[in-house]
Write an enzyme that holds these catalytic residues in place. Sequence first.
Site, PDB file in Angstrom:
ATOM      1  N   GLY A  31       3.034   5.859   1.500  1.00 36.87           N
ATOM      2  CA  GLY A  31       4.360   5.351   1.842  1.00 36.87           C
ATOM      3  C   GLY A  31       5.150   6.350   2.670  1.00 36.87           C
ATOM      4  O   GLY A  31       4.571   7.233   3.296  1.00 36.87           O
ATOM      5  N   ALA A  32       6.497   6.195   2.644  1.00 33.61           N
ATOM      6  CA  ALA A  32       7.378   7.005   3.502  1.00 33.61           C
ATOM      7  C   ALA A  32       6.842   6.951   4.929  1.00 33.61           C
ATOM      8  O   ALA A  32       6.629   7.971   5.581  1.00 33.61           O
ATOM      9  CB  ALA A  32       7.486   8.435   2.993  1.00 33.61           C
ATOM     10  N   LEU A  33       6.625   5.731   5.384  1.00 29.04           N
ATOM     11  CA  LEU A  33       5.885   5.506   6.635  1.00 29.04           C
ATOM     12  C   LEU A  33       6.653   5.995   7.859  1.00 29.04           C
ATOM     13  O   LEU A  33       7.877   5.901   7.926  1.00 29.04           O
ATOM     14  CB  LEU A  33       5.568   4.013   6.777  1.00 29.04           C
ATOM     15  CG  LEU A  33       4.752   3.432   5.613  1.00 29.04           C
ATOM     16  CD1 LEU A  33       4.532   1.933   5.804  1.00 29.04           C
ATOM     17  CD2 LEU A  33       3.413   4.150   5.455  1.00 29.04           C
ATOM     18  N   HIS A  37       1.814   6.985  10.913  1.00 28.35           N
ATOM     19  CA  HIS A  37       1.155   5.858  10.235  1.00 28.35           C
ATOM     20  C   HIS A  37       1.053   4.665  11.186  1.00 28.35           C
ATOM     21  O   HIS A  37       0.029   3.991  11.241  1.00 28.35           O
ATOM     22  CB  HIS A  37       1.965   5.422   9.006  1.00 28.35           C
ATOM     23  CG  HIS A  37       2.001   6.424   7.903  1.00 28.35           C
ATOM     24  ND1 HIS A  37       3.150   7.084   7.539  1.00 28.35           N
ATOM     25  CD2 HIS A  37       1.028   6.876   7.078  1.00 28.35           C
ATOM     26  CE1 HIS A  37       2.892   7.896   6.526  1.00 28.35           C
ATOM     27  NE2 HIS A  37       1.618   7.795   6.220  1.00 28.35           N
ATOM     28  N   GLU A 148      -5.626  13.008  12.097  1.00 24.39           N
ATOM     29  CA  GLU A 148      -6.286  14.312  12.210  1.00 24.39           C
ATOM     30  C   GLU A 148      -5.426  15.498  11.785  1.00 24.39           C
ATOM     31  O   GLU A 148      -5.921  16.618  11.738  1.00 24.39           O
ATOM     32  CB  GLU A 148      -6.737  14.544  13.653  1.00 24.39           C
ATOM     33  CG  GLU A 148      -8.154  14.122  13.886  1.00 24.39           C
ATOM     34  CD  GLU A 148      -8.726  14.660  15.188  1.00 24.39           C
ATOM     35  OE1 GLU A 148      -7.973  15.199  16.017  1.00 24.39           O
ATOM     36  OE2 GLU A 148      -9.944  14.516  15.368  1.00 24.39           O
ATOM     37  N   GLN A 153      -9.099  16.748   5.122  1.00 23.12           N
ATOM     38  CA  GLN A 153      -9.187  15.525   4.306  1.00 23.12           C
ATOM     39  C   GLN A 153     -10.200  14.548   4.914  1.00 23.12           C
ATOM     40  O   GLN A 153     -10.981  13.907   4.188  1.00 23.12           O
ATOM     41  CB  GLN A 153      -7.805  14.869   4.214  1.00 23.12           C
ATOM     42  CG  GLN A 153      -7.816  13.497   3.574  1.00 23.12           C
ATOM     43  CD  GLN A 153      -6.430  12.971   3.261  1.00 23.12           C
ATOM     44  OE1 GLN A 153      -5.882  13.284   2.216  1.00 23.12           O
ATOM     45  NE2 GLN A 153      -5.850  12.174   4.143  1.00 23.12           N
TER      46      GLN A 153
HETATM   47  O1  PAF Z   1      -3.214  11.301   3.518  1.00 20.75           O
HETATM   48  C1  PAF Z   1      -2.610  10.697   2.613  1.00 20.75           C
HETATM   49  O2  PAF Z   1      -1.495  10.176   2.776  1.00 20.75           O
HETATM   50  C2  PAF Z   1      -3.246  10.621   1.233  1.00 20.75           C
HETATM   51  O3  PAF Z   1      -3.953  11.782   0.944  1.00 20.75           O
HETATM   52  C3  PAF Z   1      -4.119   9.380   1.030  1.00 20.75           C
HETATM   53  C4  PAF Z   1      -5.333   9.412   1.962  1.00 20.75           C
HETATM   54  C5  PAF Z   1      -3.310   8.131   1.287  1.00 20.75           C
HETATM   55  C6  PAF Z   1      -4.661   9.346  -0.407  1.00 20.75           C
HETATM   56  O4  PAF Z   1      -3.627   9.272  -1.335  1.00 20.75           O
END
Ligand code: PAF
Length: 279
Positions: A31-33, A37, A148, A153
């Site tokens: 969230g907090a888009l 995003h 990226e 991650q």
């Molecule tokens: O990158 C993120 O916002 C988070 O690590 C994810 C991939 C949504 C997992 O909670």
Amino acid sequence: MEICRTVNELTNTIEQVKQQHKTIGIVPTMGALHEGHISLFKRARAENDIFVSSIFVNPVQFNSNEDFEKYPKSEDEDLAILEQNGCDIAFVPTAEEVYKGETLEHWSFGSLEEVMEGKQRPGHFSGVANIVSRLFTWTKADRAYFGEKDYQQIMIIKDMVRQMESKIEIVSCPIYREEDGLAASSRNKRLSKEARTIAPKIHEILTKSYSQKEFLSLTQIKSFVESEFKKYNEFELEYFILADGDTLQPVRIKEQSQNIIGFVAVWLDGVRLIDIQKY
Ligand code: PAF
């Protein structure tokens, strides 16, 4: 847009989609888009029949309760943004719904998690894998989109997919930067006005080091970046590491890697920001 709040609602909806042989793209979020995003949403929308997104502040990937509590939450706004960007299914569960009192899986990623974010935030990536693996299973997605900025991650999730023997395609998307160069992040919202004016220096310092890469050794690039951060009292550099973009292991001389990336984590105004620079 269909809003699913339970796993049952989600898997039933996905079942109908799969019966029609439609492709599914997912963008997992907390969230907090922001614009970063949205750039992922546009790709997921364009490349799949059905675009799914999740809004879930995953408690098990936070190292500090304070960081979890302070994580910005804006569900109504987020749902409006998803709708505007052509989302078909929004999954918005509670923590109880996701974990149902089950014991967490323990995920290991070997040397990929012994450095940088994995080293500084013990258990973080296992926590990420606990939610992302569930989302992949429940949504049966064909593709998943990640930014990226969180390069490590992405590497971890690719390894998780390999361990799961899943066929999902992990799509790595370029960092979305504000006009002044600051990498988009939900944490930027927590910066004071003053700190926000200094934050673009992170990208500025990294690009300055990039422009000198032909003349400097890796040791000199590291010293240059560290000394530039020291010029600003507001910054507290946690790490700047030059590593191989495939193995994530630190590199000391240029000949060691064809894919050198600089990884930075820095504190500003009580907020921890990360960024990368490819060399
Ligand atoms: O990158 C993120 O916002 C988070 O690590 C994810 C991939 C949504 C997992 O909670």
